[in-house]
Design a protein around this motif. Structure first.
Motif, PDB file in Angstrom:
ATOM      1  N   MET A  12       0.943  -1.257   0.053  1.00 58.63           N
ATOM      2  CA  MET A  12      -0.121  -0.197   0.004  1.00 58.63           C
ATOM      3  C   MET A  12       1.062   1.506  -0.094  1.00 58.63           C
ATOM      4  N   LYS A  13       0.356   2.236  -0.762  1.00 56.80           N
ATOM      5  CA  LYS A  13       1.133   3.599  -0.600  1.00 56.80           C
ATOM      6  C   LYS A  13       0.186   4.830  -0.307  1.00 56.80           C
ATOM      7  N   LEU A  14       0.978   5.617   0.360  1.00 56.96           N
ATOM      8  CA  LEU A  14       0.237   6.780   0.930  1.00 56.96           C
ATOM      9  C   LEU A  14       1.333   8.097   0.864  1.00 56.96           C
ATOM     10  N   GLU A  43       5.495   3.801   1.546  1.00 53.09           N
ATOM     11  CA  GLU A  43       5.184   2.432   1.490  1.00 53.09           C
ATOM     12  C   GLU A  43       4.358   2.071   3.054  1.00 53.09           C
ATOM     13  N   GLU A 100       2.838  -0.737   5.237  1.00 50.83           N
ATOM     14  CA  GLU A 100       2.654  -2.374   5.005  1.00 50.83           C
ATOM     15  C   GLU A 100       1.358  -2.549   5.562  1.00 50.83           C
ATOM     16  N   ASP A 101       0.786  -3.771   5.111  1.00 54.72           N
ATOM     17  CA  ASP A 101      -0.559  -4.022   5.313  1.00 54.72           C
ATOM     18  C   ASP A 101      -0.492  -5.013   6.465  1.00 54.72           C
ATOM     19  N   LYS A 128      -4.544  -0.365   6.723  1.00 62.19           N
ATOM     20  CA  LYS A 128      -5.586  -0.029   5.664  1.00 62.19           C
ATOM     21  C   LYS A 128      -6.553   0.662   5.697  1.00 62.19           C
ATOM     22  N   LEU A 150      -6.108   4.648   5.663  1.00 62.18           N
ATOM     23  CA  LEU A 150      -5.371   5.404   4.665  1.00 62.18           C
ATOM     24  C   LEU A 150      -6.174   6.558   4.126  1.00 62.18           C
TER      25      LEU A 150
END
Lengths: 278, 298
Positions: free
Chosen positions: B1-3, B7, B9-10, B292, B295
């Motif tokens: 995942m990116k914000l 990166e 992490e999930d 997640k 986000l």
């Protein structure tokens, strides 16, 4: 809301301890008409002396007319709101346990005597023995709050065990006699010999008592921060305590300066009488 | 995942149910409020080694304190009612009662069975000269001290809070990671009903359960130590030289999630290599806060 309009012209006093909102909740208007009211040595139904209309299930009751010769209004009530639009007789709100009793006019002697909870508001003057104790009792008021808009008579809070009495005007003589604990305040000062025999508790007066018993200690300066909490409590109940702010240097301001005398040294001596330093 | 290109992490942060209370401390001057709060919340980072986790929640002006003086609110967390009460009594007794001009009030409404008794236990310091004042449902104790009276409320409300919400920030440049951590901590600290109990809101000594030494309950989280990144078991990736953790305690799960969300979004504006969270495989804590879910901007 239920309204009871008194239509009673006789000079014989009535005893109406049965008039309390918490006892009306499950009753019909027809039931209420039959409620027994003591008149002398016999009872008469409420419907004979008053018009009763409205909804009894709300817990809110308004009394209209002149109730100054009717005793024991709201006596022992545990919840709800009872308002007397005018004066009320002796023993109003005595032994209250909860709820609110508001008297728009004056109240007779023994108002709020031995109450243990709830709020009693008297907009006019209160009689003697406000929040007091009955003969033979070991303690007077044991909880709750009494607010008086004008003056109060003698022996306010006698043998008081717990609770708050706040009088915006003056108090009479012997306030807090035999007080065990609790707080009594007179914005306009009080009469002679307050706190006689008091064990614990606090008496606040707007000015130095005229006659302080010799069994009280020499006065000392103090900054009682708790008075701000006390004033906040009264404000939360709707009492206009702006009078306190006129006293001394800020009155109830956290940094206000007061003088304190401790006593009664003939007893436990842990009571206190405070007045603003001017 | 990116914000924001960083990166994320999930994974999830594993938080625990703890008992919490709020104390309002006031004094005649702000400097004394700060002194009392500093002492009161000292040595209050983690219940691994302290009696309670504690930190300043907010600073209060005189219009919002019970006695009309400058003040601050503090949140205190501990394992259960008994330990919370003991910690509150000890801390108030040693650090607030002793500080000039202070008073201490309850900052939480709670039912009768969800209360701890603080003033009612400290009153004995008055040696019989203490005075009780009960206004409405609140009882206050006036304890004579050398500058007047120490006023302390009898009971303090207690709630079931959530402690241990966390984020782990990983990067290459230690100064940059520290900047990111401090900024993220500041963003999280703006959430009501939430504290970050570690110094500055940032933890550098992340720990794991157990130790090679039997007497220790916890030890350094060696997998996140850059000086051990050349050893097997490291979680560090090439180019990663510094890790900081943010730990959050809230009066409920909502504030913890919001604090983590704000911290995550603030940190994502720094050139970190990744952002992750700490957990124990989901076996210990009742609250699993997945990154997640954080986000999106609330």
């Amino acid at each position: 809301m239920l309204t009871i309009r008194l239509e009673y012209g006789d000079s014989v006093p009535l005893e109406a301890g049965a008039i309390r909102p918490d006892m009306f909740l499950d009753k019909t208007l027809a039931d209420l008409q039959k409620i027994p009211i003591w008149r002398g040595n016999s009872t008469i139904p409420l419907g004979e002396i008053a018009r009763v209309f409205g909804d009894p299930s709300t817990g809110r009751v308004i009394l209209e007319g002149d109730w100054s010769r009717v005793r024991r209004l709201g006596e022992g009530m545990t919840s709800g709101f009872l308002r007397v639009r005018g004066p009320a007789g002796l023993h109003s709100g005595a032994r209250m346990k909860g709820g609110m009793l508001q008297i728009d006019g004056e109240a007779g002697d023994w108002a709020g005597a031995e109450m243990t909870g709830g709020v009693l508001i008297i907009q006019g003057n209160a009689g003697n023995c406000l929040g007091g104790r009955y003969i033979g009792s070991r303690a007077g008021m044991r909880g709750g709050t009494i607010l008086v808009g004008k003056n109060a008579g003698n022996e306010v809070g006698a043998l008081m065990r717990r609770g708050v009495i706040s009088v915006l005007g003056k108090g009479g003589d012997h306030a807090g006699a035999g007080m065990i604990a609790g707080t009594i305040a007179f914005c306009g000062g009080c009469g002679i010999r307050p706190g006689a025999g008091m064990r614990r508790g606090s008496i606040l007066t707007g000015r130095r008592p005229d006659s302080l018993l010799p069994t009280f200690s020499k006065e000392i300066p103090t900054q009682p921060g708790w008075i701000f909490l006390f004033a906040n409590h009264l404000r939360g109940l709707g009492q206009d305590n702006s009078g306190w702010q006129l006293l001394s240097k800020g009155g109830n301001h956290p940094k206000s300066k007061w003088l304190k005398s401790s006593g009664d040294l003939l007893g436990l001596g842990k009571g206190e009488i405070l007045w603003p330093e001017v | 995942m990116k914000l924001n290109g960083i990166e994320v992490e999930d994974t999830f942060a594993e938080a625990f149910a703890m008992r919490a209370t709020r104390l309002i401390i006031t004094a005649s001057r702000p400097v004394l409020v700060d002194a009392a709060v500093s002492a009161m919340t000292g040595y209050g980072t983690s219940v691994i080694g302290c009696d309670a986790e504690a930190s300043r929640e907010s600073t209060l002006d005189q219009s919002s304190t019970p006695d009309g003086r400058p003040g601050a609110s503090i949140l205190l967390f501990s394992f259960d009612k008994k330990s919370l009460e003991k910690a509150a009594i000890n801390r108030v007794g040693q650090t607030v009662l002793t500080c000039a001009t202070t008073a201490c009030f309850n900052g939480l409404n709670a039912s009768d069975n969800a209360q701890i008794r603080v003033g009612g236990n400290l009153r004995y310091f008055g040696d019989g000269h203490q005075i009780s004042k009960k206004f409405g449902e609140k009882r206050f104790w006036r304890i004579p001290v050398m500058d007047g009276e120490f006023i302390c409320e009898d009971h303090f409300g207690m709630v079931s809070g959530v402690a241990g919400g966390n984020l782990i920030l990983v990067g290459g440049d230690p100064d940059m990671v520290l900047d990111a951590a401090l900024s993220a901590a500041s963003a999280a600290a703006s959430v009501e009903n939430l504290i970050l109990p570690f110094p500055g809101g940032v933890v550098r000594s992340g720990s794991r359960v157990g130790s090679t030494y039997q007497k220790l309950r916890a030890s350094t989280n060696s997998s996140w130590c850059p000086t051990l990144s050349n050893l097997p078991g490291t979680a560090m990736k090439p180019g990663e030289n510094c890790v900081y953790e943010l730990v959050m305690d809230g009066l409920s799960r909502g504030p913890v999630e919001e604090g983590m969300r704000r911290a995550l979004h603030t940190a994502s504006h720094f050139p970190l290599t990744r952002i992750t969270a700490g957990n124990y495989g989901g076996k210990l804590g009742a609250h699993h806060i997945h990154l997640k879910t954080l986000l999106d901007i609330a």
